[in-house]
Design a protein around this motif. Structure first.
Motif, PDB file in Angstrom:
ATOM      1  N   SER A 138       0.952  -1.293   0.154  1.00 50.17           N
ATOM      2  CA  SER A 138       0.069   0.097  -0.050  1.00 50.17           C
ATOM      3  C   SER A 138       0.798   1.177   0.102  1.00 50.17           C
ATOM      4  CB  SER A 138      -0.776  -0.119   1.202  1.00 50.17           C
ATOM      5  OG  SER A 138      -1.720  -1.041   1.319  1.00 50.17           O
ATOM      6  N   ARG A 139       2.192   1.023  -0.045  1.00 55.55           N
ATOM      7  CA  ARG A 139       3.030   2.460  -0.027  1.00 55.55           C
ATOM      8  C   ARG A 139       2.912   3.267   1.316  1.00 55.55           C
ATOM      9  NH1 ARG A 139       5.527   3.426  -5.072  1.00 55.55           N
ATOM     10  NH2 ARG A 139       6.235   1.610  -5.888  1.00 55.55           N
ATOM     11  N   LEU A 140       2.643   2.642   2.415  1.00 54.70           N
ATOM     12  CA  LEU A 140       2.727   3.333   3.705  1.00 54.70           C
ATOM     13  C   LEU A 140       3.846   3.107   4.559  1.00 54.70           C
ATOM     14  CD1 LEU A 140      -1.025   2.368   4.379  1.00 54.70           C
ATOM     15  CD2 LEU A 140      -0.385   4.484   3.600  1.00 54.70           C
ATOM     16  N   ASP A 141       4.021   4.127   5.255  1.00 56.29           N
ATOM     17  CA  ASP A 141       5.192   3.993   6.466  1.00 56.29           C
ATOM     18  C   ASP A 141       4.577   3.748   7.647  1.00 56.29           C
ATOM     19  OD1 ASP A 141       7.431   4.007   7.993  1.00 56.29           O
ATOM     20  OD2 ASP A 141       7.887   6.233   7.117  1.00 56.29           O
ATOM     21  N   GLY A 142       4.687   2.509   8.195  1.00 50.88           N
ATOM     22  CA  GLY A 142       4.113   2.580   9.768  1.00 50.88           C
ATOM     23  C   GLY A 142       4.769   3.126  10.828  1.00 50.88           C
ATOM     24  N   ASN A 143       5.891   3.813  10.806  1.00 47.63           N
ATOM     25  CA  ASN A 143       6.558   4.634  11.507  1.00 47.63           C
ATOM     26  C   ASN A 143       6.045   6.044  11.493  1.00 47.63           C
ATOM     27  OD1 ASN A 143       8.553   2.702  13.033  1.00 47.63           O
ATOM     28  ND2 ASN A 143       9.368   2.625  11.021  1.00 47.63           N
ATOM     29  N   ARG A 144       5.197   6.207  10.352  1.00 49.77           N
ATOM     30  CA  ARG A 144       4.690   7.734  10.388  1.00 49.77           C
ATOM     31  C   ARG A 144       3.594   8.015  11.278  1.00 49.77           C
ATOM     32  NH1 ARG A 144       2.374  11.401   6.229  1.00 49.77           N
ATOM     33  NH2 ARG A 144       4.119  12.940   5.508  1.00 49.77           N
ATOM     34  N   LEU A 145       3.887   8.269  12.497  1.00 49.27           N
ATOM     35  CA  LEU A 145       2.995   7.904  13.557  1.00 49.27           C
ATOM     36  C   LEU A 145       2.804   9.636  14.257  1.00 49.27           C
ATOM     37  CD1 LEU A 145       3.575   4.679  15.139  1.00 49.27           C
ATOM     38  CD2 LEU A 145       1.473   5.407  13.854  1.00 49.27           C
ATOM     39  N   ALA A 146       3.450  10.636  13.645  1.00 49.90           N
ATOM     40  CA  ALA A 146       3.255  12.100  14.154  1.00 49.90           C
ATOM     41  C   ALA A 146       1.813  12.455  14.340  1.00 49.90           C
ATOM     42  CB  ALA A 146       4.193  12.773  13.698  1.00 49.90           C
ATOM     43  N   PHE A 147       1.351  13.215  15.132  1.00 51.20           N
ATOM     44  CA  PHE A 147      -0.052  13.613  15.101  1.00 51.20           C
ATOM     45  C   PHE A 147      -0.321  14.114  13.826  1.00 51.20           C
ATOM     46  CE2 PHE A 147      -3.292  16.763  16.370  1.00 51.20           C
ATOM     47  CZ  PHE A 147      -4.215  15.953  16.872  1.00 51.20           C
ATOM     48  N   ARG A 148       0.248  14.972  13.388  1.00 50.53           N
ATOM     49  CA  ARG A 148       0.313  15.810  12.083  1.00 50.53           C
ATOM     50  C   ARG A 148      -0.138  15.071  10.907  1.00 50.53           C
ATOM     51  NH1 ARG A 148       3.159  20.438  11.631  1.00 50.53           N
ATOM     52  NH2 ARG A 148       3.886  20.080  14.001  1.00 50.53           N
ATOM     53  N   HIS A 149       0.873  13.899  10.821  1.00 51.21           N
ATOM     54  CA  HIS A 149       0.677  13.019   9.695  1.00 51.21           C
ATOM     55  C   HIS A 149      -0.409  12.050   9.669  1.00 51.21           C
ATOM     56  CE1 HIS A 149       5.355  13.464   9.396  1.00 51.21           C
ATOM     57  NE2 HIS A 149       5.001  14.339   8.663  1.00 51.21           N
ATOM     58  N   LEU A 150      -0.685  11.817  11.098  1.00 48.83           N
ATOM     59  CA  LEU A 150      -1.974  10.919  11.276  1.00 48.83           C
ATOM     60  C   LEU A 150      -3.268  11.572  11.051  1.00 48.83           C
ATOM     61  CD1 LEU A 150      -0.860   8.692  14.188  1.00 48.83           C
ATOM     62  CD2 LEU A 150      -1.331   7.765  12.206  1.00 48.83           C
ATOM     63  N   LEU A 151      -3.161  12.899  11.258  1.00 51.85           N
ATOM     64  CA  LEU A 151      -4.325  13.468  10.869  1.00 51.85           C
ATOM     65  C   LEU A 151      -5.103  13.569   9.314  1.00 51.85           C
ATOM     66  CD1 LEU A 151      -4.313  17.190  12.483  1.00 51.85           C
ATOM     67  CD2 LEU A 151      -6.166  15.369  13.119  1.00 51.85           C
ATOM     68  N   VAL A 152      -3.923  13.456   8.642  1.00 54.68           N
ATOM     69  CA  VAL A 152      -4.283  13.267   7.170  1.00 54.68           C
ATOM     70  C   VAL A 152      -4.230  11.823   6.479  1.00 54.68           C
ATOM     71  CG1 VAL A 152      -3.743  15.772   6.745  1.00 54.68           C
ATOM     72  CG2 VAL A 152      -1.892  14.043   6.256  1.00 54.68           C
ATOM     73  N   GLN A 153      -3.660  11.159   6.990  1.00 54.03           N
ATOM     74  CA  GLN A 153      -3.225   9.616   6.806  1.00 54.03           C
ATOM     75  C   GLN A 153      -2.986   8.503   7.571  1.00 54.03           C
ATOM     76  OE1 GLN A 153       0.334   8.994   4.302  1.00 54.03           O
ATOM     77  NE2 GLN A 153      -0.897   7.858   2.670  1.00 54.03           N
ATOM     78  N   ASN A 154      -4.105   7.687   7.631  1.00 53.12           N
ATOM     79  CA  ASN A 154      -3.688   6.610   8.754  1.00 53.12           C
ATOM     80  C   ASN A 154      -3.182   5.433   8.326  1.00 53.12           C
ATOM     81  OD1 ASN A 154      -4.435   5.158  11.096  1.00 53.12           O
ATOM     82  ND2 ASN A 154      -6.094   4.061  10.210  1.00 53.12           N
ATOM     83  N   VAL A 155      -2.014   5.166   8.969  1.00 51.82           N
ATOM     84  CA  VAL A 155      -1.190   4.221   8.812  1.00 51.82           C
ATOM     85  C   VAL A 155      -1.313   2.793   9.593  1.00 51.82           C
ATOM     86  CG1 VAL A 155       0.571   5.552   7.549  1.00 51.82           C
ATOM     87  CG2 VAL A 155       0.679   4.989  10.203  1.00 51.82           C
ATOM     88  N   VAL A 156      -2.418   2.858  10.819  1.00 52.03           N
ATOM     89  CA  VAL A 156      -2.559   1.846  11.758  1.00 52.03           C
ATOM     90  C   VAL A 156      -3.941   0.883  11.242  1.00 52.03           C
ATOM     91  CG1 VAL A 156      -3.129   1.555  13.921  1.00 52.03           C
ATOM     92  CG2 VAL A 156      -1.667   3.523  13.286  1.00 52.03           C
ATOM     93  N   THR A 157      -3.670  -0.383  11.210  1.00 51.88           N
ATOM     94  CA  THR A 157      -4.810  -1.313  11.026  1.00 51.88           C
ATOM     95  C   THR A 157      -4.949  -1.868  12.189  1.00 51.88           C
ATOM     96  OG1 THR A 157      -3.640  -1.771   8.884  1.00 51.88           O
ATOM     97  CG2 THR A 157      -5.465  -3.292   9.575  1.00 51.88           C
ATOM     98  N   GLY A 158      -6.367  -1.770  12.517  1.00 55.74           N
ATOM     99  CA  GLY A 158      -6.898  -1.935  13.798  1.00 55.74           C
ATOM    100  C   GLY A 158      -6.391  -3.511  14.270  1.00 55.74           C
ATOM    101  N   CYS A 159      -6.526  -4.720  13.393  1.00 53.75           N
ATOM    102  CA  CYS A 159      -6.316  -5.779  13.736  1.00 53.75           C
ATOM    103  C   CYS A 159      -4.904  -6.213  14.124  1.00 53.75           C
ATOM    104  CB  CYS A 159      -6.876  -6.982  12.728  1.00 53.75           C
ATOM    105  SG  CYS A 159      -5.903  -6.549  10.980  1.00 53.75           S
ATOM    106  N   THR A 160      -4.179  -5.205  13.967  1.00 52.21           N
ATOM    107  CA  THR A 160      -2.619  -5.387  14.409  1.00 52.21           C
ATOM    108  C   THR A 160      -2.518  -4.479  15.775  1.00 52.21           C
ATOM    109  OG1 THR A 160      -1.719  -3.498  13.479  1.00 52.21           O
ATOM    110  CG2 THR A 160      -1.990  -5.375  11.987  1.00 52.21           C
ATOM    111  N   MET A 161      -3.412  -3.831  16.299  1.00 57.87           N
ATOM    112  CA  MET A 161      -3.088  -2.935  17.172  1.00 57.87           C
ATOM    113  C   MET A 161      -3.177  -3.736  18.550  1.00 57.87           C
ATOM    114  SD  MET A 161      -4.838   0.630  16.610  1.00 57.87           S
ATOM    115  CE  MET A 161      -6.717  -0.136  17.445  1.00 57.87           C
TER     116      MET A 161
END
Length: 311
Positions: A146-169
């Motif tokens: 999916s061309r996503l970076d799982g480490n991109r977890l800064a608040f400003r980044h998460l506001l526009v793009q979720n990289v977290v999949t619930g079944c892995t949390m």
């Protein structure tokens, strides 16, 4: 050595074809202190009978549950379950059609314990192996696919793009308690996105770059794995105006998040939320000035170009 209890919340709805295999993957974890809640959202197929049979065969570790009223979506179902069962030290979320790798709980908990501090909200998520209906591999990495970076977890980044999949949390009890506030469920896009924002804004969020689950793709997923290398993905992004619509929905979610947690957000976070909300309907130049000024740009060439052009 005493191991902490890990609570697994499994949300089910008309999943009779997949549930037995999914539950079996939970029961074969190499971690022994588990409690599993099998929740049925008023299914109309054989799901309730299947869950009751499995629970009867595994007393103690499994418990059947049914909300008083139908939740109606995966997001609302999982949020209901958090509010009903938020008193465990650690909580994980299971979809009815995925297969957990045997070491998923143990490895995720280990990563959690590496970052966790007393009374600090914390969340860990992992990569996934993307498979088809018959569990044949599509991609060894959801993030790469999916061309996503799982480490991109800064608040400003998460506001526009979720990289977290619930079944892995995995979330800790402190974060679960915070998630139990009265919030606008209709503005919340997905429970995993909301919880990721919460962890990022007031606690800790971390990524384990290892697939711990087989993420089944069969056409009925609430949210699936997008092949960003495909021509269809490029065409949709550049012609359907889906990016503009998704940004408006994300801004609406941001407003609801700000309303629910205004008392614990920093001044900088509040400013970012206000800016993001104002950008959506601004002029082309004003909108992009805000996006670049506050770092509110999606990752990935196709996504970022579509965002900038307002497609």
């Amino acid at each position: 050595m005493v191991t902490p209890k890990v609570l697994i919340l499994m949300a089910c709805y008309n999943g009779g074809a997949y549930i037995p295999a999914a539950v079996e993957s939970l029961l074969t974890q190499d971690y022994d202190n588990l409690q599993i809640i099998l929740s049925d959202d008023h299914s109309t197929d054989e799901t309730p009978e299947i869950l009751a049979k499995i629970a009867a065969e595994n007393p103690g570790i499994l418990r059947c549950y049914r909300p008083a009223e139908r939740c109606g979506s995966a997001q609302k179902h999982f949020m209901h379950l958090i509010m009903a069962f938020h008193d465990a030290p650690y909580i994980m979320f299971c979809d009815q059609d995925d297969i957990w790798h045997p070491d998923k709980v143990r490895k995720t908990l280990h990563r959690m314990q590496q970052i966790e501090e007393k009374n600090v909200p914390a969340m860990v998520h992992t990569d996934l192996r993307v498979v088809d209906r018959e569990l044949k591999e599509i991609s060894p990495s959801f993030c790469a696919h999916s061309r996503l970076d799982g480490n991109r977890l800064a608040f400003r980044h998460l506001l526009v793009q979720n990289v977290v999949t619930g079944c892995t949390m995995m979330i800790n009890g402190t974060l679960a308690d915070l998630a139990c506030r009265d919030v606008d469920m209709d503005a919340m896009l997905m429970h995993d996105w909301w919880i990721a924002l919460l962890a990022s804004s007031c606690g800790k969020a971390a990524f384990l770059p290892e697939a711990t689950i087989d993420y089944r793709q069969h056409g009925a997923n609430a949210v699936g794995a997008k092949d960003v290398h495909s021509a269809s993905f490029l065409w949709k992004r550049l012609t359907s105006q889906s990016m503009r619509q998704s940004l408006k929905a994300a801004a609406c979610q941001g407003k609801a998040f700000q309303k629910a947690y205004s008392d614990i957000l920093t001044q900088e976070q509040t400013e970012i939320l206000d800016a993001f909300a104002s950008a959506v309907d601004a002029s082309f130049f004003r909108r992009n000035k805000i996006y670049f000024q506050y770092g509110l740009i999606k990752k990935g060439l196709i996504r970022s170009v579509a965002q900038i052009l307002g497609l």
